[in-house]
Design a protein around this motif. Sequence first.
Motif, PDB file in Angstrom:
ATOM      1  N   THR A 287      57.932  22.986  61.918  1.00 47.14           N
ATOM      2  CA  THR A 287      58.535  22.239  61.033  1.00 47.14           C
ATOM      3  C   THR A 287      57.771  21.688  59.944  1.00 47.14           C
ATOM      4  OG1 THR A 287      58.669  20.201  62.238  1.00 47.14           O
ATOM      5  CG2 THR A 287      60.289  21.845  62.681  1.00 47.14           C
TER       6      THR A 287
ATOM      7  N   THR B  35      57.596  18.643  56.633  1.00 42.57           N
ATOM      8  CA  THR B  35      58.339  17.506  55.901  1.00 42.57           C
ATOM      9  C   THR B  35      57.185  17.210  54.605  1.00 42.57           C
ATOM     10  OG1 THR B  35      59.357  16.612  57.605  1.00 42.57           O
ATOM     11  CG2 THR B  35      59.451  15.500  55.786  1.00 42.57           C
TER      12      THR B  35
ATOM     13  N   ARG C 248      55.654  15.208  51.360  1.00 40.50           N
ATOM     14  CA  ARG C 248      55.751  14.043  50.834  1.00 40.50           C
ATOM     15  C   ARG C 248      54.672  13.791  50.062  1.00 40.50           C
ATOM     16  NH1 ARG C 248      52.345  10.309  53.769  1.00 40.50           N
ATOM     17  NH2 ARG C 248      51.985  11.411  55.946  1.00 40.50           N
TER      18      ARG C 248
ATOM     19  N   ALA D 268      52.007  16.893  54.102  1.00 35.79           N
ATOM     20  CA  ALA D 268      53.116  17.619  54.858  1.00 35.79           C
ATOM     21  C   ALA D 268      53.021  16.978  56.190  1.00 35.79           C
ATOM     22  CB  ALA D 268      52.809  19.028  54.644  1.00 35.79           C
ATOM     23  N   ASP D 269      54.058  16.706  56.777  1.00 35.79           N
ATOM     24  CA  ASP D 269      54.053  16.571  58.346  1.00 35.79           C
ATOM     25  C   ASP D 269      54.510  17.579  59.165  1.00 35.79           C
ATOM     26  OD1 ASP D 269      53.130  13.760  58.034  1.00 35.79           O
ATOM     27  OD2 ASP D 269      55.237  13.056  57.528  1.00 35.79           O
TER      28      ASP D 269
END
Length: 375
Positions: free
Chosen positions: A355, A357, A359, A368-369
């Motif tokens: 996954t 996320t 930012r 990116a997490d």
Amino acid sequence: MSEAQLFITAFSTAEGEALRWWHYVDNMLVAKGCDADPLLAAGLKLPSVEQEQVFYIALMPSALSVVRWHEPLEDLTDQQALSAARITAQENSLDLENLHIAAVLDSDGQAATASIGKDVMAAGLLRLEARGIDPDVVVPAGWLVAPQDDGIVEADFGFETLLRGAQFIAPNEPALRTQLVGDNSVTVLSETAVDRLLANAADNSGLNLRSGPFTKKVAKYMSAEQKRTLGWLAAAVVIVSLLIPGIELMKYYWAASEAETAALAAAEPVIGPAETVDAAEKLLNDRLISENRGNIAFSVPASALFSALQQSQAVSIDRISYRRDGTVSTTLSAVRNEDINPVLIAIQKSGFVITATPRTDATGSAKADVTVRAP
């Protein structure tokens, strides 16, 4: 009625005429007559006999066809002798364009021909067809009469009386009789004798005018027994076609069942008894999680992450952490998000579930997490 049926009729020479006919079953005469519709008179148009096979013969009057015997030539095959006889018969005809010739070797091996006008032959066949008769054989009537070495045979077929010599067939007309008979003795066949010789007409019909352009078209006939056989064969093909994939499926089912049994037996010493493979897999995963082993070990997803980072020098790791369920959490940093995407794609191609996320931090750097875990 027996299948060995023979129906003989006179060849049609005029419209609407009554035709002489004979009906034999197993070489026995069962009926004869002279009618405008011979099949109806013989009972062969009844529904009960429509599908029964009958051999049809039409007798050609000697007044319409000329039968000749030809002197044998040396060093010729049978086919060559017949071809030579046809050529000779054609040379002796006055109407070459309208001539139909049949040829055969007689019992002595001598070539004989029968000649008739094509128009006469075609018209007669059409008239017979109009009455439902499609003859298998059209033979000169006199050809069926066995000749005598020392005399002449006279035979009355009802539609014609003819004379049969050793090598001639002719109508019994006064002018011809005087010239052909001469001092020879004449044997007159009785009506019963004529009926008997017609019983063997199918075996003595070698001089067949139904040849060449007038050859009978063979009908595609299928008996009731053949239809039943074909139906059983079709059913057998369908059953076999269904059985083959069915048997294959059963073999796969048995093989899968044996493999599942073997897998459960192999897993039982490690995880204990389990009813299904799915249940055994869950028990094994639970044990690996509790022991931090297998695909959930930190080194597995972490190695995939660092291998992907080596493909992009512009991406770095800000932080990394690990959970006991086998998930590695990390924050990736780069100048642009476009630099991080190849890393994520490389991890996915390695077969791991991720996954991400995206930012941007206060300095404007792309972040990116990301979580990475084994499937």
